[in-house]
Design a protein around this motif. Structure first.
Motif, PDB file in Angstrom:
ATOM      1  N   ALA A 187      -1.555   2.761   2.373  1.00 30.23           N
ATOM      2  CA  ALA A 187      -2.921   3.184   2.702  1.00 30.23           C
ATOM      3  C   ALA A 187      -3.871   2.851   1.557  1.00 30.23           C
ATOM      4  CB  ALA A 187      -2.945   4.682   2.988  1.00 30.23           C
ATOM      5  N   ALA A 188      -3.431   3.080   0.318  1.00 37.56           N
ATOM      6  CA  ALA A 188      -4.261   2.755  -0.840  1.00 37.56           C
ATOM      7  C   ALA A 188      -4.519   1.260  -0.904  1.00 37.56           C
ATOM      8  CB  ALA A 188      -3.576   3.225  -2.122  1.00 37.56           C
ATOM      9  N   TYR A 189      -3.483   0.480  -0.653  1.00 37.57           N
ATOM     10  CA  TYR A 189      -3.609  -0.987  -0.669  1.00 37.57           C
ATOM     11  C   TYR A 189      -4.644  -1.447   0.347  1.00 37.57           C
ATOM     12  CZ  TYR A 189      -2.383  -5.774   0.652  1.00 37.57           C
ATOM     13  OH  TYR A 189      -2.440  -7.101   0.986  1.00 37.57           O
ATOM     14  N   ARG A 190      -4.561  -0.935   1.546  1.00 38.82           N
ATOM     15  CA  ARG A 190      -5.474  -1.384   2.601  1.00 38.82           C
ATOM     16  C   ARG A 190      -6.921  -0.974   2.317  1.00 38.82           C
ATOM     17  NH1 ARG A 190      -2.714  -1.493   8.564  1.00 38.82           N
ATOM     18  NH2 ARG A 190      -0.637  -2.204   7.949  1.00 38.82           N
ATOM     19  N   LYS A 191      -7.099   0.232   1.791  1.00 37.38           N
ATOM     20  CA  LYS A 191      -8.457   0.696   1.498  1.00 37.38           C
ATOM     21  C   LYS A 191      -9.094  -0.131   0.382  1.00 37.38           C
ATOM     22  CE  LYS A 191      -7.905   5.518   2.974  1.00 37.38           C
ATOM     23  NZ  LYS A 191      -7.894   6.930   2.523  1.00 37.38           N
ATOM     24  N   VAL A 192      -8.340  -0.370  -0.690  1.00 37.55           N
ATOM     25  CA  VAL A 192      -8.881  -1.147  -1.804  1.00 37.55           C
ATOM     26  C   VAL A 192      -9.132  -2.585  -1.363  1.00 37.55           C
ATOM     27  CG1 VAL A 192      -8.422  -2.052  -4.113  1.00 37.55           C
ATOM     28  CG2 VAL A 192      -7.812   0.304  -3.560  1.00 37.55           C
ATOM     29  N   ARG A 193      -8.186  -3.156  -0.666  1.00 36.00           N
ATOM     30  CA  ARG A 193      -8.320  -4.542  -0.181  1.00 36.00           C
ATOM     31  C   ARG A 193      -9.548  -4.685   0.716  1.00 36.00           C
ATOM     32  NH1 ARG A 193      -6.505  -6.682   4.561  1.00 36.00           N
ATOM     33  NH2 ARG A 193      -6.096  -8.932   4.650  1.00 36.00           N
ATOM     34  N   ALA A 231      -0.726   0.002  -5.396  1.00 34.61           N
ATOM     35  CA  ALA A 231      -1.624  -0.849  -4.610  1.00 34.61           C
ATOM     36  C   ALA A 231      -2.313  -1.882  -5.490  1.00 34.61           C
ATOM     37  CB  ALA A 231      -2.667   0.017  -3.902  1.00 34.61           C
ATOM     38  N   LEU A 232      -2.760  -1.471  -6.658  1.00 32.87           N
ATOM     39  CA  LEU A 232      -3.473  -2.382  -7.551  1.00 32.87           C
ATOM     40  C   LEU A 232      -2.548  -3.482  -8.076  1.00 32.87           C
ATOM     41  CD1 LEU A 232      -5.678   0.126  -9.588  1.00 32.87           C
ATOM     42  CD2 LEU A 232      -6.345  -1.287  -7.627  1.00 32.87           C
TER      43      LEU A 232
END
Length: 233
Positions: free
Chosen positions: A22-28, A61-62
């Motif tokens: 979820a963090a990956y998708r939001k940041v991306r 995620a980063l």
């Protein structure tokens, strides 16, 4: 109403993911939609606070986004969104041209049914409809849907993943320049030519149509960047 339903579905999808995903998708999404423009910097804690998450999934995620070339993670300093230069775009379009041409060739060789090709037809229709309404955002969504479906129809999962990883870096430049370019009437016609070649089961023709399409689009984008004097996006 439709927009609200789509937004709710998107929220529900994110909520069903693991925290790192979820963090990956939001940041991306923040990066690709230019909410976090090139050069944007933030500490890991600031990102975590904005996403209302703990630092552990954000860190994962980063690091994943760093591997994909979208950000640079600097120890004790956080993250910086990396720019995309015209030189980067040239290389990106060379990769896209080569791999998507292969995808088109593979799709044509599979002798797909009309039902299997329907999503390509629907995406082309959606592009036409969006242009008639001068809705460039809808046009861009339909265009990307066409290319994504082409990759799926190639039947090669590794090729699809390689293209999507590269595609993300091109997305920002395309969206920044979307309203600075001439009306994209050529793309829909070229997509229909490709669909015709795939439907006929002609791998060579499909490959050449897609190659010409990506080469034209890449040249158009690079020429615009040069004209505008943009050193990075």
């Amino acid at each position: 109403m439709v927009s609200s339903r789509k937004e709710r579905a998107r929220v529900e999808e994110v909520e069903s993911l693991t925290m790192p995903e979820a963090a990956y998708r939001k940041v991306r999404d923040n990066i690709l939609e230019n909410r976090w423009p090139p050069g944007f910097q933030a500490t890991e804690q600031e990102v975590a606070s904005q996403l209302e998450m703990s630092r552990t999934p954000v860190r994962e995620a980063l690091l994943r986004l760093q591997q994909e070339g979208l950000v640079e993670v600097v120890p004790r300093h956080g993250v910086r969104v990396l720019p995309v230069s015209p030189a980067d775009m040239k290389e990106i379009y060379e990769v896209l041209t080569s791999l998507e041409s292969t995808a088109a060739e593979l799709a044509a060789a599979r002798r797909l049914s009309s039902e299997e090709l329907r999503p390509l037809e629907e995406a082309s229709d959606a592009m036409d409809s969006a242009l008639k309404r001068d809705d460039l955002d809808a046009w861009a969504q339909a265009d990307e849907a066409f290319h994504a479906q082409l990759l799926s129809l190639s039947g090669n999962r590794m090729l699809k993943q390689m293209v999507l990883n590269t595609w993300d870096r091109a997305h920002r430049a395309r969206m920044v320049t979307l309203r600075l370019r001439a009306k994209p009437v050529h793309s829909t016609r070229e997509h229909r030519d490709l669909l015709k070649a795939i439907r006929k089961g002609d791998p060579e023709a499909a490959r050449e149509v897609q190659r010409a399409h990506r080469e034209r689009a890449g040249k158009e984008l690079l020429d615009l960047l040069q004209k505008l004097g943009l050193q990075h996006l």
